[in-house]
Design a protein around this motif. Structure first.
Motif, PDB file in Angstrom:
ATOM      1  N   LEU A  34       0.913  -1.413   0.212  1.00 48.36           N
ATOM      2  CA  LEU A  34      -0.217   0.026  -0.117  1.00 48.36           C
ATOM      3  C   LEU A  34       1.266   1.264   0.115  1.00 48.36           C
ATOM      4  O   LEU A  34       2.018   1.225   0.811  1.00 48.36           O
ATOM      5  CB  LEU A  34      -1.238  -0.002   1.375  1.00 48.36           C
ATOM      6  CG  LEU A  34      -1.623   1.204   1.662  1.00 48.36           C
ATOM      7  CD1 LEU A  34      -2.942   1.389   0.267  1.00 48.36           C
ATOM      8  CD2 LEU A  34      -2.352   0.785   3.315  1.00 48.36           C
ATOM      9  N   ASN A  35       0.343   2.675  -0.519  1.00 48.72           N
ATOM     10  CA  ASN A  35       1.019   3.476  -1.040  1.00 48.72           C
ATOM     11  C   ASN A  35       0.272   4.710  -0.588  1.00 48.72           C
ATOM     12  O   ASN A  35      -0.815   4.678  -0.958  1.00 48.72           O
ATOM     13  CB  ASN A  35       1.922   4.055  -2.428  1.00 48.72           C
ATOM     14  CG  ASN A  35       3.148   2.628  -2.516  1.00 48.72           C
ATOM     15  OD1 ASN A  35       4.304   3.891  -2.763  1.00 48.72           O
ATOM     16  ND2 ASN A  35       2.600   1.762  -2.988  1.00 48.72           N
ATOM     17  N   VAL A  41       3.877   2.850   2.299  1.00 45.64           N
ATOM     18  CA  VAL A  41       3.264   1.763   3.961  1.00 45.64           C
ATOM     19  C   VAL A  41       4.665   1.142   4.428  1.00 45.64           C
ATOM     20  O   VAL A  41       5.204   1.040   6.499  1.00 45.64           O
ATOM     21  CB  VAL A  41       2.026   1.348   4.261  1.00 45.64           C
ATOM     22  CG1 VAL A  41       0.847   2.129   3.805  1.00 45.64           C
ATOM     23  CG2 VAL A  41       1.842   0.323   3.673  1.00 45.64           C
ATOM     24  N   THR A  42       5.538   0.259   4.058  1.00 48.38           N
ATOM     25  CA  THR A  42       6.840  -0.285   4.639  1.00 48.38           C
ATOM     26  C   THR A  42       7.726   0.556   5.009  1.00 48.38           C
ATOM     27  O   THR A  42       7.680   0.811   5.936  1.00 48.38           O
ATOM     28  CB  THR A  42       7.404  -1.267   3.447  1.00 48.38           C
ATOM     29  OG1 THR A  42       7.456  -1.156   1.908  1.00 48.38           O
ATOM     30  CG2 THR A  42       6.074  -2.157   3.485  1.00 48.38           C
ATOM     31  N   GLU A  43       8.211   1.629   3.970  1.00 47.38           N
ATOM     32  CA  GLU A  43       8.258   2.295   4.947  1.00 47.38           C
ATOM     33  C   GLU A  43       8.111   3.454   5.966  1.00 47.38           C
ATOM     34  O   GLU A  43       9.024   3.873   6.970  1.00 47.38           O
ATOM     35  CB  GLU A  43       8.852   3.335   3.410  1.00 47.38           C
ATOM     36  CG  GLU A  43       9.985   3.065   2.522  1.00 47.38           C
ATOM     37  CD  GLU A  43      10.920   4.065   1.158  1.00 47.38           C
ATOM     38  OE1 GLU A  43      10.070   5.574   1.368  1.00 47.38           O
ATOM     39  OE2 GLU A  43       9.909   3.314   0.563  1.00 47.38           O
ATOM     40  N   ILE A  44       6.972   3.266   6.020  1.00 47.89           N
ATOM     41  CA  ILE A  44       6.619   4.531   7.406  1.00 47.89           C
ATOM     42  C   ILE A  44       6.876   3.221   8.304  1.00 47.89           C
ATOM     43  O   ILE A  44       7.253   3.848   9.430  1.00 47.89           O
ATOM     44  CB  ILE A  44       5.196   4.901   6.989  1.00 47.89           C
ATOM     45  CG1 ILE A  44       4.933   4.899   5.920  1.00 47.89           C
ATOM     46  CG2 ILE A  44       4.501   5.275   8.214  1.00 47.89           C
ATOM     47  CD1 ILE A  44       3.431   5.824   5.897  1.00 47.89           C
ATOM     48  N   THR A 317      -4.467   4.120   9.809  1.00 45.17           N
ATOM     49  CA  THR A 317      -4.038   3.517  10.726  1.00 45.17           C
ATOM     50  C   THR A 317      -3.285   2.127  10.627  1.00 45.17           C
ATOM     51  O   THR A 317      -3.807   1.190   9.742  1.00 45.17           O
ATOM     52  CB  THR A 317      -4.708   3.455  11.994  1.00 45.17           C
ATOM     53  OG1 THR A 317      -6.150   4.168  12.022  1.00 45.17           O
ATOM     54  CG2 THR A 317      -3.973   3.027  13.278  1.00 45.17           C
ATOM     55  N   LEU A 318      -1.991   1.789  10.505  1.00 45.49           N
ATOM     56  CA  LEU A 318      -0.886   1.498   9.845  1.00 45.49           C
ATOM     57  C   LEU A 318      -0.709   0.476  11.299  1.00 45.49           C
ATOM     58  O   LEU A 318      -0.795   0.208  12.663  1.00 45.49           O
ATOM     59  CB  LEU A 318       0.066   1.427   9.497  1.00 45.49           C
ATOM     60  CG  LEU A 318       1.285   1.122   8.751  1.00 45.49           C
ATOM     61  CD1 LEU A 318       0.598  -0.324   7.751  1.00 45.49           C
ATOM     62  CD2 LEU A 318       2.558   1.438   8.759  1.00 45.49           C
ATOM     63  N   TYR A 319      -0.990  -1.107  11.483  1.00 46.88           N
ATOM     64  CA  TYR A 319      -0.808  -1.978  12.691  1.00 46.88           C
ATOM     65  C   TYR A 319       0.441  -3.057  11.784  1.00 46.88           C
ATOM     66  O   TYR A 319       0.549  -3.599  10.857  1.00 46.88           O
ATOM     67  CB  TYR A 319      -2.056  -2.536  12.886  1.00 46.88           C
ATOM     68  CG  TYR A 319      -3.190  -1.821  13.423  1.00 46.88           C
ATOM     69  CD1 TYR A 319      -2.978  -1.076  14.813  1.00 46.88           C
ATOM     70  CD2 TYR A 319      -4.132  -1.200  12.565  1.00 46.88           C
ATOM     71  CE1 TYR A 319      -3.873  -0.638  15.105  1.00 46.88           C
ATOM     72  CE2 TYR A 319      -5.015  -0.764  13.437  1.00 46.88           C
ATOM     73  CZ  TYR A 319      -5.214  -0.248  14.821  1.00 46.88           C
ATOM     74  OH  TYR A 319      -5.849   0.746  14.688  1.00 46.88           O
ATOM     75  N   ALA A 358      -1.219  -5.254   4.039  1.00 46.15           N
ATOM     76  CA  ALA A 358      -1.011  -3.537   3.151  1.00 46.15           C
ATOM     77  C   ALA A 358       1.274  -3.951   2.756  1.00 46.15           C
ATOM     78  O   ALA A 358       1.683  -2.977   2.650  1.00 46.15           O
ATOM     79  CB  ALA A 358      -1.226  -1.892   4.724  1.00 46.15           C
ATOM     80  N   GLY A 359       1.012  -4.585   2.778  1.00 47.81           N
ATOM     81  CA  GLY A 359       3.153  -5.043   3.219  1.00 47.81           C
ATOM     82  C   GLY A 359       3.668  -6.059   2.155  1.00 47.81           C
ATOM     83  O   GLY A 359       4.925  -6.177   2.290  1.00 47.81           O
TER      84      GLY A 359
END
Length: 448
Positions: A34-35, A41-44, A317-319, A358-359
């Motif tokens: 997911l971007n 989002v992996t970078e976040i 929200t990223l978990y 998401a990853g």
């Protein structure tokens, strides 16, 4: 009912982003990552950790502009209680919106970004003397008065502000029960807000303010609730408020403004169909104009207070998944590193969300999941029922869209868990605009 009977519709492709519920910059690359705002989002997660609130600046700005254009002849107060940071307040100011604040703390954010005081409206059902004094000192354009006691407090403060004659709106409980959760329906008689229309309390309050002459009575205010997807409740409230205006006009009392509040809903799932801003604007202005024409009174200056409709879709929200438990014949429980401390809405309002792997990419079949948190509470649920690939496992990144409103605002420290950061993304860049709380922050407040 059985679990099968109550589960949400099965998505055509459980790995793909579902339409209508993500911010406008959200995409998915060929690896399933997911971007948002051009940032994977992996970078976040790697840089800022999880859980984390991801704030799409471009999407938020676009929605501010959409409301400004759709309601071009209204005053538009961004309801800051939905989501408030210096960045969101600054964008609201830059896009021409006004700002709705409810407390001295929220007012502090307006001051921090030099928000024009005449474009600030102060809400709240039990404003303290200190909060009213702060509003008068800053020179806010409107104070929404909610009770007789508040009129007393406000009038008692005026000698300390000899050059101030604040503009006020009186909040009216119009007796409309909105089609929403009971905890966020705010205009029926059996709740805490406003002056009752049915009992005559609202009319009495208007006459008191006019007779005293200490405050500049600008008009009436109503708010029927939150997460409302249709227009009927707003139309009914407007009709009742115009009726009160007409009655008062017979005695020469002019109320030039009418604030219809906020509560405009968003799509948390693909099943939700919110009314578009432009359509909502047309319906409201037409309904008010029609009622005014029938009663022979002038059309007032209208105002609205969108919060969720602007901020909600702009956040996700990223978990990180910690454990996965398969309950044969029931569902799979996916436990994440956050929970009800960063999103209490599911527990508090029975709110419905969706979830996305998401990853990474997965071609596994979908399975019914409940996303739960790490708190010692059976009600600690983030996403009650949705689908993820059956190979979801510990270490996976998952994201929940539509969390831009009332998640950070309602976040808390149950089990002494620090609150997540807010990471703003824009054009391929990420920056921390609210830092992650630490255990040291929590201990620093305990002076015992």
């Amino acid at each position: 009912m059985s679990v099968v009977e109550t589960q949400p519709p099965l998505p055509a492709d459980v790995s793909a982003l579902r339409t209508g519920i993500w911010s406008t910059t959200a995409t998915q690359d060929q690896d399933g990552v997911l971007n948002i705002g051009g940032v994977p989002v992996t970078e976040i997660a790697e840089r800022y950790g999880t859980p984390a609130y991801v704030f799409d600046e471009a999407d938020f700005r676009m929605r501010c502009t959409t409301y400004r254009e759709a309601f071009h002849d209204f005053d538009i107060y961004y309801a800051s209680k939905a989501f408030l940071t210096r960045t969101s307040a600054r964008i609201a100011k830059e896009t021409g919106l006004s700002l709705d604040v409810c407390t001295e703390g929220e007012l502090a954010y307006a001051k921090a970004v030099d928000f024009p005081p005449e474009r600030v409206l102060m809400h709240g059902n039990n404003k303290s003397e200190a909060e009213l004094a702060a509003a008068l000192e800053y020179g806010v354009g409107r104070i929404v008065v909610d009770s007789r006691e508040e009129l007393d407090r406000l009038e008692a403060l005026l000698p300390s502000f000899p050059n101030s004659r604040p503009g006020v709106l009186l909040r009216v409980t119009v007796g409309v029960r909105a089609d929403t959760h009971a905890h966020i329906a705010t205009a029926h008689e059996d709740q805490k807000f406003g002056f009752s229309l049915v009992s005559g309390e609202a009319e009495e309050a208007v006459r008191r303010v006019v007779d005293n002459g200490l405050l500049e009575l600008r008009g009436l205010h109503s708010h029927i609730g939150s997460q409302i997807l249709t227009t009927q409740g707003f139309e009914a409230a407007a009709k009742r408020l115009v009726g009160l205006r007409a009655k008062l006009a017979e005695d020469g009392i002019d109320l030039p403004e009418l604030d219809l509040g906020g509560g405009f809903g968003i799509a948390y799932t693909s099943e939700d169909q919110p009314t578009p801003a432009a359509e909502m604007a047309d319906i409201l202005r037409t309904a008010v104009a029609k009622e005014c024409a029938q009663l022979g009174v002038s059309v007032p200056r209208l105002a609205i207070e969108p919060g969720r409709a602007i901020a909600g879709p702009s956040g996700a929200t990223l978990y990180r998944v910690g454990t996965v438990k398969h309950r044969e014949g029931i569902r799979t429980f996916v436990a994440v590193d956050g929970g009800m401390s960063d999103n209490v809405r599911t527990a508090l309002y029975a709110a419905t969300y969706t979830v996305q792997l998401a990853g990474r990419v997965s071609d596994a079949a979908p399975t019914l999941v409940r996303v739960v948190g790490k708190h010692c509470d059976a009600g600690d649920v983030v996403v009650r029922d949705d689908h993820l690939p059956a190979d979801v496992r510990a270490g996976d990144l998952i994201a929940v869209p539509g969390t831009g409103a009332y998640c950070r605002s309602l976040a808390h420290n149950y089990n002494q868990i620090p609150r997540p950061p807010v990471i703003a993304v824009l054009e391929g860049r990420a920056r921390e605009i609210v830092r992650r709380e630490t255990v040291a922050d929590l201990m620093g407040l305990d002076v015992g």
